[in-house]
Design a protein around this motif. Sequence first.
Motif, PDB file in Angstrom:
ATOM      1  N   ASP A 260      24.607   8.646 -31.831  1.00 27.25           N
ATOM      2  CA  ASP A 260      25.109   7.413 -32.449  1.00 27.25           C
ATOM      3  C   ASP A 260      25.315   6.321 -31.400  1.00 27.25           C
ATOM      4  O   ASP A 260      24.958   5.162 -31.630  1.00 27.25           O
ATOM      5  CB  ASP A 260      26.435   7.673 -33.186  1.00 27.25           C
ATOM      6  N   ARG A 261      25.874   6.695 -30.275  1.00 32.52           N
ATOM      7  CA  ARG A 261      26.135   5.718 -29.201  1.00 32.52           C
ATOM      8  C   ARG A 261      24.835   5.148 -28.653  1.00 32.52           C
ATOM      9  O   ARG A 261      24.707   3.946 -28.475  1.00 32.52           O
ATOM     10  CB  ARG A 261      26.960   6.346 -28.084  1.00 32.52           C
TER      11      ARG A 261
ATOM     12  N   ARG B  31      23.638   6.225 -22.372  1.00 31.56           N
ATOM     13  CA  ARG B  31      23.790   7.636 -22.717  1.00 31.56           C
ATOM     14  C   ARG B  31      24.951   8.239 -21.943  1.00 31.56           C
ATOM     15  O   ARG B  31      25.158   7.927 -20.765  1.00 31.56           O
ATOM     16  CB  ARG B  31      22.503   8.403 -22.454  1.00 31.56           C
ATOM     17  N   PRO B  32      25.718   9.064 -22.611  1.00 29.05           N
ATOM     18  CA  PRO B  32      26.849   9.705 -21.925  1.00 29.05           C
ATOM     19  C   PRO B  32      26.378  10.882 -21.077  1.00 29.05           C
ATOM     20  O   PRO B  32      25.263  11.395 -21.247  1.00 29.05           O
ATOM     21  CB  PRO B  32      27.724  10.195 -23.081  1.00 29.05           C
TER      22      PRO B  32
ATOM     23  N   LYS C 122      27.589  12.418 -31.713  1.00 27.46           N
ATOM     24  CA  LYS C 122      28.268  11.202 -31.234  1.00 27.46           C
ATOM     25  C   LYS C 122      27.435  10.500 -30.168  1.00 27.46           C
ATOM     26  O   LYS C 122      27.341   9.269 -30.142  1.00 27.46           O
ATOM     27  CB  LYS C 122      29.658  11.542 -30.687  1.00 27.46           C
ATOM     28  N   ALA C 123      26.817  11.280 -29.290  1.00 24.98           N
ATOM     29  CA  ALA C 123      25.969  10.693 -28.249  1.00 24.98           C
ATOM     30  C   ALA C 123      24.772   9.983 -28.875  1.00 24.98           C
ATOM     31  O   ALA C 123      24.414   8.864 -28.464  1.00 24.98           O
ATOM     32  CB  ALA C 123      25.506  11.778 -27.279  1.00 24.98           C
TER      33      ALA C 123
ATOM     34  N   ASP D 272      24.403   1.676 -26.626  1.00 25.97           N
ATOM     35  CA  ASP D 272      25.289   2.048 -25.520  1.00 25.97           C
ATOM     36  C   ASP D 272      24.546   2.956 -24.547  1.00 25.97           C
ATOM     37  O   ASP D 272      23.572   3.617 -24.924  1.00 25.97           O
ATOM     38  CB  ASP D 272      26.520   2.786 -26.052  1.00 25.97           C
TER      39      ASP D 272
ATOM     40  N   ALA E 132      23.114   2.820 -30.967  1.00 25.39           N
ATOM     41  CA  ALA E 132      23.817   1.538 -31.055  1.00 25.39           C
ATOM     42  C   ALA E 132      23.607   0.685 -29.802  1.00 25.39           C
ATOM     43  O   ALA E 132      24.121  -0.429 -29.712  1.00 25.39           O
ATOM     44  CB  ALA E 132      25.309   1.777 -31.286  1.00 25.39           C
TER      45      ALA E 132
ATOM     46  N   GLU F 193      30.234   7.337 -19.607  1.00 29.13           N
ATOM     47  CA  GLU F 193      31.248   8.146 -20.259  1.00 29.13           C
ATOM     48  C   GLU F 193      30.966   9.607 -19.929  1.00 29.13           C
ATOM     49  O   GLU F 193      29.817  10.056 -19.994  1.00 29.13           O
ATOM     50  CB  GLU F 193      31.191   7.953 -21.774  1.00 29.13           C
TER      51      GLU F 193
END
Length: 187
Positions: A102-103, A110-111, A99-100, A108, A106, A79
């Motif tokens: 949190d992702r 890393r953006p 937000k990063a 996901d 969870a 992302e």
Amino acid sequence: MDLFADQEADHLFAAQPLAARMRPKKLSEFVGQQHILGEGKLLRRLIASGRVGSILLHGPPGTGKTTLAHLIASEQNSELVTLNAISSGVKDVREVLAKARDRVSAGDPRPLLFIDEIHRFNKSQQDALLADVESGIISLIGATTSNPYFAVNAALISRSQLFGLEPVSVDDMRTLLRRAITDRVCG
């Protein structure tokens, strides 16, 4: 499905400036910057391995910094979150970083955080990035037209790899012009 959706999408595409329509969708379509993207060059190897950490892209306007950030995210299936330092503040940075976090917590990936005109961030704005860059919550891609050693704080530089982009060569410009001539909207 809307019967006119395809036609509307075509109209929106045609309304874009030529540079936006011609922006490459894959790294293999990117023209120029062979000194950092050529076969065996560091940035090419990092992208291919999916291990692009934090980087700073610096060079004159129009050399592909923003396009390269988008292509890196695409090639890594990451992302891409974009901020422009001219219109963003510490609050915006903190929201993106939260937000990063949190992702990543969870599970996901890393953006990638792309900050255009990063040299316009003041010291406190740049400092707000440090902890999450250092901990790997985000990969930072900063773009600047300024010398990063004067415009970006030393702590961010030490946590990033620097890549200088050069002006587009005459041969590369010819290649791009040939592509533009064959563009379905212009041609």
